[in-house]
Design a protein around this motif. Structure first.
Motif, short mmCIF file in Angstrom:
data_model
loop_
_atom_site.label_atom_id
_atom_site.label_comp_id
_atom_site.label_asym_id
_atom_site.label_seq_id
_atom_site.Cartn_x
_atom_site.Cartn_y
_atom_site.Cartn_z
N LEU A 54 0.83 -1.21 0.00
CA LEU A 54 0.00 0.00 0.00
C LEU A 54 0.86 1.26 0.00
CD1 LEU A 54 -2.94 0.83 -0.04
CD2 LEU A 54 -2.92 0.84 2.45
N LEU A 55 1.94 1.25 0.76
CA LEU A 55 2.83 2.41 0.82
C LEU A 55 3.64 2.59 -0.47
CD1 LEU A 55 4.11 2.07 4.50
CD2 LEU A 55 2.54 3.80 3.59
N ALA A 56 3.78 1.54 -1.25
CA ALA A 56 4.56 1.63 -2.50
C ALA A 56 3.80 2.36 -3.60
CB ALA A 56 4.94 0.23 -2.97
N VAL A 57 2.48 2.34 -3.55
CA VAL A 57 1.69 2.93 -4.64
C VAL A 57 2.00 4.41 -4.85
CG1 VAL A 57 -0.66 3.45 -5.44
CG2 VAL A 57 -0.14 1.20 -4.48
N PRO A 58 1.97 5.25 -3.81
CA PRO A 58 2.28 6.67 -4.05
C PRO A 58 3.72 6.89 -4.53
CG PRO A 58 1.37 6.36 -1.83
CD PRO A 58 1.57 5.02 -2.44
#
Length: 112
Positions: free
Chosen positions: A74-78
């Motif tokens: 989830l943190l990789a998306v941005p």
């Protein structure tokens, strides 16, 4: 209009057709990043709650779910989205000049 076009506002800026096209491409990437984040959030809940199981087994499944991997994804998306924007802005800053280069340099710095 994207937030970066407001953040990197330059008076009397006239963008080339290529820059307008790349702004649309960036907007598409930002929208796709939002969609990807939404789906990423939904995955564990679908996996856990779509199966028929007894309550104690569901609690066990929730406890055993790899929440660290979920958080990392989830943190990789941005970060991925920001890197894609940065690649476009860096390229446009290199290929343009004057106020247009100023604008793209600002977008490039803002997307680091």
């Amino acid at each position: 209009m994207s937030s970066f076009t407001k953040y990197c506002k330059i008076d009397s800026l006239e963008l080339s057709a290529e820059s307008v096209r790349d702004i649309q491409s960036i907007n598409d990437k930002l929208e796709l990043g939002d969609i990807l984040a939404t789906f990423a959030v939904a995955v564990p809940f679908v996996e856990i709650f779509s199966k028929k199981m007894k309550p104690h087994k569901r609690i066990e499944t929730i406890a055993q779910y790899d929440w660290d991997v979920f958080a990392d994804a989830l943190l990789a998306v941005p970060t991925i989205t920001r890197n894609r924007v940065n690649m476009i802005a860096e390229s446009r800053a290199f290929e343009t000049n004057g106020k247009e280069r100023q604008f793209w340099s600002c977008v490039e710095k803002a997307s680091r």
